[in-house]
Design a protein around this motif. Structure first.
Motif, short mmCIF file in Angstrom:
data_model
loop_
_atom_site.label_atom_id
_atom_site.label_comp_id
_atom_site.label_asym_id
_atom_site.label_seq_id
_atom_site.Cartn_x
_atom_site.Cartn_y
_atom_site.Cartn_z
N LEU A 11 0.83 -1.21 0.00
CA LEU A 11 0.00 0.00 0.00
C LEU A 11 0.86 1.26 0.00
CD1 LEU A 11 -2.87 -0.95 2.48
CD2 LEU A 11 -2.92 -0.95 -0.02
N LEU A 12 1.96 1.22 0.76
CA LEU A 12 2.86 2.37 0.75
C LEU A 12 3.52 2.55 -0.61
CD1 LEU A 12 4.55 2.16 4.26
CD2 LEU A 12 3.00 3.94 3.42
N GLU A 13 3.71 1.46 -1.35
CA GLU A 13 4.23 1.58 -2.70
C GLU A 13 3.25 2.33 -3.59
OE1 GLU A 13 6.02 -1.00 -6.41
OE2 GLU A 13 5.02 -2.07 -4.79
N VAL A 14 1.97 2.06 -3.41
CA VAL A 14 0.94 2.79 -4.15
C VAL A 14 0.99 4.28 -3.79
CG1 VAL A 14 -1.54 3.02 -4.57
CG2 VAL A 14 -0.53 0.74 -4.31
N VAL A 15 1.14 4.57 -2.51
CA VAL A 15 1.21 5.96 -2.04
C VAL A 15 2.38 6.68 -2.70
CG1 VAL A 15 1.62 7.45 -0.04
CG2 VAL A 15 0.02 5.54 0.14
N TRP A 16 3.57 6.06 -2.66
CA TRP A 16 4.72 6.77 -3.22
C TRP A 16 4.63 6.89 -4.74
CZ3 TRP A 16 8.00 4.49 -6.63
CH2 TRP A 16 8.39 3.16 -6.49
N ALA A 17 4.04 5.93 -5.40
CA ALA A 17 3.88 6.05 -6.85
C ALA A 17 2.96 7.22 -7.20
CB ALA A 17 3.33 4.75 -7.43
N TYR A 18 1.86 7.33 -6.46
CA TYR A 18 0.91 8.43 -6.71
C TYR A 18 1.56 9.78 -6.44
CZ TYR A 18 -3.07 11.54 -6.22
OH TYR A 18 -3.92 12.60 -6.34
N TRP A 30 6.08 19.18 -1.06
CA TRP A 30 5.34 18.24 -0.21
C TRP A 30 5.05 16.91 -0.89
CZ3 TRP A 30 6.30 18.60 4.47
CH2 TRP A 30 6.54 19.83 5.06
N PRO A 31 4.67 16.89 -2.15
CA PRO A 31 4.54 15.57 -2.79
C PRO A 31 5.88 14.82 -2.82
CG PRO A 31 3.35 17.20 -4.05
CD PRO A 31 4.13 17.96 -3.01
N SER A 32 6.98 15.53 -2.96
CA SER A 32 8.31 14.89 -2.94
C SER A 32 8.62 14.32 -1.58
CB SER A 32 9.39 15.91 -3.34
OG SER A 32 9.17 16.38 -4.65
N VAL A 33 8.31 15.06 -0.52
CA VAL A 33 8.54 14.59 0.85
C VAL A 33 7.70 13.35 1.13
CG1 VAL A 33 8.21 15.18 3.29
CG2 VAL A 33 9.25 16.84 1.73
N ILE A 34 6.44 13.38 0.74
CA ILE A 34 5.56 12.22 0.94
C ILE A 34 6.08 11.03 0.16
CG2 ILE A 34 3.24 11.30 0.56
CD1 ILE A 34 2.22 14.20 1.09
N THR A 35 6.52 11.25 -1.08
CA THR A 35 7.08 10.17 -1.90
C THR A 35 8.25 9.50 -1.20
OG1 THR A 35 6.43 11.26 -3.96
CG2 THR A 35 8.19 9.63 -4.11
N LEU A 36 9.21 10.30 -0.77
CA LEU A 36 10.41 9.74 -0.14
C LEU A 36 10.10 9.05 1.19
CD1 LEU A 36 12.90 12.60 -1.01
CD2 LEU A 36 12.74 10.33 -2.07
N THR A 37 9.20 9.63 1.97
CA THR A 37 8.82 9.02 3.24
C THR A 37 8.12 7.68 3.02
OG1 THR A 37 8.59 11.21 4.22
CG2 THR A 37 7.52 9.39 5.38
#
Length: 106
Positions: A11-18, A30-37
């Motif tokens: 599920l986290l893979e889906v989050v970072w892909a989005y 912020w999308p970059s920070v969320i991606t990396l996290t």
């Protein structure tokens, strides 16, 4: 427990892909920070699940959850095209995930 951890990792893979898509090539903060996290969390949980699950099983399930999840998110939230062939491809991936899970149980 390893299967639940693996599912959350997927599920986290889906989050970072989005959010990688939303980051516009890492040009938006912020999308970059969320991606990396989410990436770090996803990889950490995948790694943890591999303590118990075989490499091939864990990695296949992780990527499959990510692939199908990103496919669904793309259609629902990004207006990506939907066609019978794309649906069939997603169903085949899901079928592979179910078979992988069943084979790990035996």
């Amino acid at each position: 427990m390893a299967w639940i951890i693996l599912f959350v990792a997927g599920l986290l893979e889906v989050v970072w892909a989005y959010f990688m898509k939303q980051s516009a090539g890492f040009t938006r903060l912020w999308p970059s920070v969320i991606t990396l996290t989410a990436m770090i969390g996803s990889f950490a949980l995948l790694s943890w699940s591999m303590r118990v699950l075989p490499l091939g099983t864990a990695y296949t399930v992780w990527t499959g959850i990510g692939a199908v999840g990103a496919f669904v998110l793309g259609i629902v939230f990004l207006g990506e095209s939907i066609s019978p062939m794309r649906i069939a491809a997603a169903v085949l991936i899901l079928s592979g995930l179910v078979l992988m899970r069943l084979s790990a149980a035996s």
